[in-house]
Design a protein around this motif. Structure first.
Motif, mmCIF file in Angstrom:
data_model
loop_
_atom_site.group_PDB
_atom_site.id
_atom_site.type_symbol
_atom_site.label_atom_id
_atom_site.label_comp_id
_atom_site.label_asym_id
_atom_site.label_seq_id
_atom_site.Cartn_x
_atom_site.Cartn_y
_atom_site.Cartn_z
ATOM 1 N N CYS A 1 -6.306 -1.906 -0.750
ATOM 2 C CA CYS A 1 -6.692 -0.827 0.169
ATOM 3 C C CYS A 1 -8.177 -0.538 0.107
ATOM 4 O O CYS A 1 -8.714 0.152 0.983
ATOM 5 C CB CYS A 1 -5.881 0.435 -0.098
ATOM 6 N N ARG B 1 -7.456 -3.904 -5.728
ATOM 7 C CA ARG B 1 -6.779 -2.905 -4.876
ATOM 8 C C ARG B 1 -7.049 -3.256 -3.411
ATOM 9 O O ARG B 1 -8.148 -3.030 -2.908
ATOM 10 C CB ARG B 1 -7.270 -1.501 -5.214
ATOM 11 N N ALA C 1 0.834 -1.197 0.000
ATOM 12 C CA ALA C 1 0.000 0.000 0.000
ATOM 13 C C ALA C 1 0.872 1.250 0.000
ATOM 14 O O ALA C 1 1.907 1.294 0.656
ATOM 15 C CB ALA C 1 -0.911 0.003 1.218
ATOM 16 N N PHE C 2 0.438 2.267 -0.756
ATOM 17 C CA PHE C 2 1.143 3.549 -0.757
ATOM 18 C C PHE C 2 0.173 4.669 -0.395
ATOM 19 O O PHE C 2 0.307 5.301 0.637
ATOM 20 C CB PHE C 2 1.791 3.791 -2.129
ATOM 21 N N CYS C 3 -0.836 4.911 -1.239
ATOM 22 C CA CYS C 3 -1.766 6.012 -0.947
ATOM 23 C C CYS C 3 -2.833 5.584 0.067
ATOM 24 O O CYS C 3 -3.297 6.398 0.855
ATOM 25 C CB CYS C 3 -2.412 6.523 -2.228
ATOM 26 N N GLY C 4 -3.254 4.342 0.006
ATOM 27 C CA GLY C 4 -4.276 3.849 0.921
ATOM 28 C C GLY C 4 -5.685 4.298 0.598
ATOM 29 O O GLY C 4 -6.615 4.021 1.360
ATOM 30 N N GLY D 1 -6.985 4.221 -2.923
ATOM 31 C CA GLY D 1 -7.443 3.777 -4.230
ATOM 32 C C GLY D 1 -6.925 4.549 -5.423
ATOM 33 O O GLY D 1 -7.480 4.404 -6.514
ATOM 34 N N HIS D 2 -5.885 5.339 -5.272
ATOM 35 C CA HIS D 2 -5.397 6.146 -6.398
ATOM 36 C C HIS D 2 -4.127 5.624 -7.054
ATOM 37 O O HIS D 2 -3.956 5.775 -8.257
ATOM 38 C CB HIS D 2 -5.155 7.596 -5.948
ATOM 39 N N CYS D 3 -3.232 5.026 -6.300
ATOM 40 C CA CYS D 3 -1.888 4.760 -6.847
ATOM 41 C C CYS D 3 -1.754 3.366 -7.485
ATOM 42 O O CYS D 3 -0.853 3.133 -8.257
ATOM 43 C CB CYS D 3 -0.840 4.922 -5.755
ATOM 44 N N PHE D 4 -2.611 2.450 -7.128
ATOM 45 C CA PHE D 4 -2.579 1.068 -7.621
ATOM 46 C C PHE D 4 -1.334 0.293 -7.179
ATOM 47 O O PHE D 4 -1.040 -0.763 -7.709
ATOM 48 C CB PHE D 4 -2.701 1.007 -9.158
ATOM 49 N N ASP D 5 -0.583 0.812 -6.226
ATOM 50 C CA ASP D 5 0.567 0.063 -5.719
ATOM 51 C C ASP D 5 0.142 -1.186 -4.958
ATOM 52 O O ASP D 5 0.915 -2.126 -4.826
ATOM 53 C CB ASP D 5 1.418 0.944 -4.790
ATOM 54 N N CYS D 6 -1.082 -1.220 -4.453
ATOM 55 C CA CYS D 6 -1.510 -2.299 -3.556
ATOM 56 C C CYS D 6 -2.160 -3.463 -4.275
ATOM 57 O O CYS D 6 -2.786 -4.303 -3.631
ATOM 58 C CB CYS D 6 -2.471 -1.740 -2.518
#
Ligand code: FES
Length: 106
Positions: free
Chosen positions: A83, A81, A60-63, A65-70
């Motif tokens: 998060c 996602r 997780a990065f933004c937490g 729902g915006h960055c899609f890292d998760c």
């Protein structure tokens, strides 16, 4: 200790009973209302996918729902996602490699 920093404990919340999900076959406790990312974080798991280029670990990065890292594979479905997905009893989260569709490669 990861559980001492749990926000539910900090505010004195009394959530419903914990249940279990699994991450790569390992049991992980979760609380009603937690996202999968929050449950993984609370268990000290910070990465659950690898990047498409370079295979670097991500979580997780933004937490929000915006960055899609998760992105994770949840109950066999890639690119969820974590998060945003509420944890449900018996959910299986598996590490997502690359785009999550390696089984389609020819
Ligand atoms: S942590 Fe950024 S979309 Fe989930």
């Amino acid at each position: 200790m990861a559980h001492d920093r749990n926000p539910a404990r900090l505010v004195g919340a009394a959530p419903g009973p914990a249940f279990e999900i699994t991450f790569d076959g390992r049991p992980v406790p979760a609380l009603p209302g937690q996202s999968l990312a929050a449950a993984l974080w609370a268990a000290g798991i910070l990465a659950w996918r690898t990047t498409r280029v370079g295979g670097r670990p991500r979580g997780a990065f933004c937490g929000i729902g915006h960055c899609f890292d998760c992105l994770a594979t949840v109950n066999g479905t890639a690119n969820r996602r974590a998060c945003l997905v509420p944890a449900r009893p018996g959910d299986t989260v598996t590490t997502q490699e690359g785009n999550g569709h390696g089984e389609l490669a020819v």
